[in-house]
Design a protein around this motif. Structure first.
Motif, short mmCIF file in Angstrom:
data_model
loop_
_atom_site.label_atom_id
_atom_site.label_comp_id
_atom_site.label_asym_id
_atom_site.label_seq_id
_atom_site.Cartn_x
_atom_site.Cartn_y
_atom_site.Cartn_z
N ALA A 16 9.22 41.08 70.10
CA ALA A 16 7.91 41.63 71.10
C ALA A 16 8.43 42.74 71.58
O ALA A 16 7.61 43.75 71.87
CB ALA A 16 7.91 40.52 71.82
N LEU A 17 9.54 43.18 72.05
CA LEU A 17 9.83 44.49 72.72
C LEU A 17 9.83 45.79 71.90
O LEU A 17 9.25 46.83 71.94
CB LEU A 17 11.21 44.36 73.31
CG LEU A 17 11.44 43.59 74.59
CD1 LEU A 17 13.06 43.35 75.21
CD2 LEU A 17 10.59 44.23 75.76
N GLU A 19 7.79 45.68 69.02
CA GLU A 19 6.50 46.03 68.76
C GLU A 19 5.83 46.76 69.92
O GLU A 19 4.88 47.49 69.73
CB GLU A 19 5.79 44.54 68.54
CG GLU A 19 4.13 44.89 68.25
CD GLU A 19 4.03 45.41 67.11
OE1 GLU A 19 2.60 46.03 66.75
OE2 GLU A 19 4.82 45.77 66.14
N ARG A 20 6.24 46.18 71.26
CA ARG A 20 5.43 46.82 72.38
C ARG A 20 5.86 48.35 72.28
O ARG A 20 5.21 49.36 72.70
CB ARG A 20 5.96 46.32 73.70
CG ARG A 20 5.61 46.95 74.66
CD ARG A 20 6.03 46.28 76.22
NE ARG A 20 5.50 47.10 77.16
CZ ARG A 20 5.79 46.56 78.58
NH1 ARG A 20 6.64 45.58 78.68
NH2 ARG A 20 5.58 47.23 79.63
N LEU A 23 4.01 50.60 69.68
CA LEU A 23 2.52 50.60 70.11
C LEU A 23 2.15 51.64 71.09
O LEU A 23 1.55 52.25 71.32
CB LEU A 23 1.87 49.11 70.56
CG LEU A 23 1.63 48.01 69.81
CD1 LEU A 23 1.14 46.78 70.57
CD2 LEU A 23 0.47 48.68 68.77
N ALA A 24 3.31 51.95 71.77
CA ALA A 24 3.43 52.90 72.95
C ALA A 24 3.83 54.08 72.28
O ALA A 24 3.79 55.37 73.11
CB ALA A 24 4.35 52.69 74.06
#
Length: 73
Positions: A16-17, A19-20, A23-24
């Motif tokens: 999850a980290l 992927e975040r 995206l950023a």
């Protein structure tokens, strides 16, 4: 053994980290680095730059940040 167990327990959180972060950020265009150096799992996070920047918009940014990020703030 504890390392593998801990990684297995934390892998969803790590994914999850990651992927975040993806995206950023945006991938830096190839700059002559070998395909192996830029492909997973070889430190893929090193060849990315932020999509948003809080900085003076007149300041020069690295040429590899293309297209240029959006300035905020």
């Amino acid at each position: 053994m504890a390392g593998r167990r801990l990684r297995r327990l934390r892998q969803p959180e790590l994914d999850a980290l990651d992927e975040r972060f993806r995206l950023a950020t945006a991938p830096v265009p190839s700059s002559g680095m070998s395909e192996r150096a830029t492909s997973p799992p070889a430190r893929w996070w090193r060849s990315r730059y932020p999509r948003l920047v809080t900085r003076d918009s007149t300041a020069d940014l690295p040429a590899t940040w293309s297209p240029a990020p959006t300035y905020i703030g």
